[in-house]
Design a protein around this motif. Structure first.
Motif, PDB file in Angstrom:
ATOM      1  N   MET A 183      29.149  -4.239 -28.216  1.00  0.00           N
ATOM      2  CA  MET A 183      29.087  -3.474 -29.355  1.00  0.00           C
ATOM      3  C   MET A 183      28.033  -2.220 -29.193  1.00  0.00           C
ATOM      4  O   MET A 183      28.529  -1.080 -29.941  1.00  0.00           O
ATOM      5  N   MET A 184      27.177  -2.339 -28.490  1.00  0.00           N
ATOM      6  CA  MET A 184      25.956  -1.401 -28.534  1.00  0.00           C
ATOM      7  C   MET A 184      26.640  -0.055 -27.382  1.00  0.00           C
ATOM      8  O   MET A 184      26.236   1.031 -27.569  1.00  0.00           O
ATOM      9  N   PHE A 185      27.177  -0.611 -26.563  1.00  0.00           N
ATOM     10  CA  PHE A 185      27.781   0.359 -25.450  1.00  0.00           C
ATOM     11  C   PHE A 185      29.453  -0.040 -25.164  1.00  0.00           C
ATOM     12  O   PHE A 185      29.747  -0.419 -24.017  1.00  0.00           O
ATOM     13  N   PRO A 186      30.132   0.526 -26.049  1.00  0.00           N
ATOM     14  CA  PRO A 186      31.761  -0.072 -25.986  1.00  0.00           C
ATOM     15  C   PRO A 186      32.406   0.842 -24.931  1.00  0.00           C
ATOM     16  O   PRO A 186      33.348   0.272 -24.393  1.00  0.00           O
ATOM     17  N   ASP A 187      31.722   2.196 -24.306  1.00  0.00           N
ATOM     18  CA  ASP A 187      32.350   2.768 -23.374  1.00  0.00           C
ATOM     19  C   ASP A 187      32.048   2.439 -21.847  1.00  0.00           C
ATOM     20  O   ASP A 187      32.492   2.619 -20.925  1.00  0.00           O
ATOM     21  N   CYS A 188      30.994   1.398 -21.803  1.00  0.00           N
ATOM     22  CA  CYS A 188      30.367   0.613 -20.531  1.00  0.00           C
ATOM     23  C   CYS A 188      31.539  -0.513 -20.078  1.00  0.00           C
ATOM     24  O   CYS A 188      31.724  -1.537 -20.861  1.00  0.00           O
ATOM     25  N   PRO A 189      32.206  -0.422 -18.979  1.00  0.00           N
ATOM     26  CA  PRO A 189      33.133  -1.634 -18.585  1.00  0.00           C
ATOM     27  C   PRO A 189      32.733  -2.419 -17.759  1.00  0.00           C
ATOM     28  O   PRO A 189      33.161  -3.472 -17.584  1.00  0.00           O
ATOM     29  N   ILE A 190      31.164  -2.356 -17.564  1.00  0.00           N
ATOM     30  CA  ILE A 190      30.561  -3.243 -16.596  1.00  0.00           C
ATOM     31  C   ILE A 190      30.528  -4.704 -17.171  1.00  0.00           C
ATOM     32  O   ILE A 190      30.953  -5.751 -16.729  1.00  0.00           O
ATOM     33  N   ARG A 191      30.235  -4.801 -18.332  1.00  0.00           N
ATOM     34  CA  ARG A 191      30.286  -6.103 -19.242  1.00  0.00           C
ATOM     35  C   ARG A 191      31.608  -6.815 -19.114  1.00  0.00           C
ATOM     36  O   ARG A 191      31.667  -7.658 -18.944  1.00  0.00           O
ATOM     37  N   ASN A 192      32.503  -6.038 -19.592  1.00  0.00           N
ATOM     38  CA  ASN A 192      34.016  -6.391 -19.502  1.00  0.00           C
ATOM     39  C   ASN A 192      34.285  -7.062 -18.228  1.00  0.00           C
ATOM     40  O   ASN A 192      34.885  -8.264 -18.128  1.00  0.00           O
ATOM     41  N   ILE A 193      34.149  -6.429 -17.068  1.00  0.00           N
ATOM     42  CA  ILE A 193      34.665  -6.541 -15.921  1.00  0.00           C
ATOM     43  C   ILE A 193      33.789  -7.816 -15.453  1.00  0.00           C
ATOM     44  O   ILE A 193      34.543  -9.082 -14.742  1.00  0.00           O
ATOM     45  N   LEU A 194      32.558  -8.111 -15.773  1.00  0.00           N
ATOM     46  CA  LEU A 194      31.691  -9.260 -15.094  1.00  0.00           C
ATOM     47  C   LEU A 194      32.183 -10.400 -16.219  1.00  0.00           C
ATOM     48  O   LEU A 194      32.144 -11.672 -15.339  1.00  0.00           O
ATOM     49  N   ALA A 195      32.347 -10.194 -17.330  1.00  0.00           N
ATOM     50  CA  ALA A 195      32.655 -11.487 -18.294  1.00  0.00           C
ATOM     51  C   ALA A 195      34.102 -11.914 -17.751  1.00  0.00           C
ATOM     52  O   ALA A 195      34.309 -13.236 -17.683  1.00  0.00           O
ATOM     53  N   ARG A 196      34.950 -11.192 -17.308  1.00  0.00           N
ATOM     54  CA  ARG A 196      36.441 -11.673 -17.084  1.00  0.00           C
ATOM     55  C   ARG A 196      36.166 -12.084 -15.578  1.00  0.00           C
ATOM     56  O   ARG A 196      36.818 -13.276 -15.368  1.00  0.00           O
ATOM     57  N   LEU A 197      35.611 -11.744 -14.588  1.00  0.00           N
ATOM     58  CA  LEU A 197      35.342 -12.125 -13.372  1.00  0.00           C
ATOM     59  C   LEU A 197      34.508 -13.326 -13.224  1.00  0.00           C
ATOM     60  O   LEU A 197      34.919 -14.323 -12.386  1.00  0.00           O
ATOM     61  N   CYS A 198      33.625 -13.584 -13.975  1.00  0.00           N
ATOM     62  CA  CYS A 198      32.591 -14.532 -13.850  1.00  0.00           C
ATOM     63  C   CYS A 198      32.912 -15.768 -15.043  1.00  0.00           C
ATOM     64  O   CYS A 198      31.810 -16.442 -15.214  1.00  0.00           O
ATOM     65  N   ASP A 199      33.915 -15.760 -15.492  1.00  0.00           N
ATOM     66  CA  ASP A 199      34.109 -16.877 -16.657  1.00  0.00           C
ATOM     67  C   ASP A 199      34.244 -18.089 -15.751  1.00  0.00           C
ATOM     68  O   ASP A 199      33.989 -18.322 -14.585  1.00  0.00           O
ATOM     69  N   LYS A 200      34.479 -19.095 -16.533  1.00  0.00           N
ATOM     70  CA  LYS A 200      34.443 -20.477 -15.972  1.00  0.00           C
ATOM     71  C   LYS A 200      35.590 -20.795 -14.905  1.00  0.00           C
ATOM     72  O   LYS A 200      35.011 -21.360 -13.896  1.00  0.00           O
ATOM     73  N   TRP A 201      36.783 -19.955 -14.784  1.00  0.00           N
ATOM     74  CA  TRP A 201      37.524 -20.749 -13.761  1.00  0.00           C
ATOM     75  C   TRP A 201      37.929 -19.421 -12.599  1.00  0.00           C
ATOM     76  O   TRP A 201      38.461 -19.604 -11.641  1.00  0.00           O
ATOM     77  N   SER A 202      37.679 -18.114 -12.917  1.00  0.00           N
ATOM     78  CA  SER A 202      38.324 -17.123 -12.237  1.00  0.00           C
ATOM     79  C   SER A 202      37.849 -17.242 -10.754  1.00  0.00           C
ATOM     80  O   SER A 202      38.549 -17.060  -9.882  1.00  0.00           O
ATOM     81  N   LEU A 203      36.242 -17.429 -10.577  1.00  0.00           N
ATOM     82  CA  LEU A 203      35.586 -17.519  -9.287  1.00  0.00           C
ATOM     83  C   LEU A 203      36.275 -18.547  -8.421  1.00  0.00           C
ATOM     84  O   LEU A 203      36.535 -18.361  -7.414  1.00  0.00           O
ATOM     85  N   LEU A 204      36.485 -19.776  -9.063  1.00  0.00           N
ATOM     86  CA  LEU A 204      36.912 -20.844  -8.561  1.00  0.00           C
ATOM     87  C   LEU A 204      38.436 -20.518  -8.274  1.00  0.00           C
ATOM     88  O   LEU A 204      38.641 -20.938  -7.011  1.00  0.00           O
ATOM     89  N   VAL A 205      39.239 -19.931  -8.807  1.00  0.00           N
ATOM     90  CA  VAL A 205      40.600 -19.706  -8.600  1.00  0.00           C
ATOM     91  C   VAL A 205      40.602 -18.654  -7.101  1.00  0.00           C
ATOM     92  O   VAL A 205      41.218 -18.884  -6.100  1.00  0.00           O
TER      93      VAL A 205
END
Length: 123
Positions: free
Chosen positions: A9-31
Motif C-alpha cells: 500500500m505504501m509503494f504500489p508501483d514497486c513490483p519486488i514485494r509482489n514477485i517475492l511474495a509469489r515466488l516465496c510462498d508455501k509451495w512455489s519454491l518446493l515445486v
C-alpha cells in the motif's frame, strides 16, 4: 486475499514485494525444486503430486498456474485421450536456480542449529 496479487500500500508501483511474495510462498519454491531435482526435462501433474505428497490437488494446481503466469514454468497440453499435461522449467527460472540451490544448501547446513534454537525458545 487474492493469492496471486499482493500489493504494498505504501509503494504500489514497486513490483519486488509482489514477485517475492509469489515466488516465496508455501509451495512455489518446493515445486520449482521438485521440477529441478527430477533430472527430467518435464514432469506430469501426478508425478509432481507423488513427489510432494502433502500438497493438495487444488493447491498444486493453483501453484502451477501462478508459476506459469510469472513465466517460471511452461505447461504443455497434448490433445490425447486422456489429455497429457507436462510441466517444465523456463530459462528464467534456470537463471534463479543457483540462488535457490544456495538457499537450500544454507538451510541444510543450519537446520540442526535452527531446530535447537526453536526448542530452546519454546521452553
Amino acid at each position: 486475499m487474492d493469492r496471486t496479487m499482493i500489493e504494498d500500500m505504501m509503494f504500489p508501483d514497486c513490483p519486488i514485494r509482489n514477485i517475492l511474495a509469489r515466488l516465496c510462498d508455501k509451495w512455489s519454491l518446493l515445486v520449482i525444486y521438485t521440477l529441478n531435482k527430477a533430472g527430467k526435462e518435464v514432469m506430469r501433474f501426478k508425478e509432481l503430486q507423488r513427489e510432494i505428497p502433502d500438497i493438495s490437488q487444488k493447491m498444486l494446481t493453483v501453484t502451477l498456474r501462478t508459476l506459469e503466469e510469472d513465466g517460471y514454468i511452461t505447461r504443455t497440453v497434448y490433445p490425447e485421450v486422456p489429455p497429457r499435461v507436462e510441466y517444465a522449467l523456463t530459462p528464467r527460472i534456470h537463471s534463479l536456480l543457483p540462488h535457490i540451490n544456495a538457499l537450500i544448501s544454507w538451510a541444510l547446513e543450519n537446520k540442526d542449529a535452527i531446530i535447537e534454537d526453536r526448542k530452546r525458545v519454546k521452553k
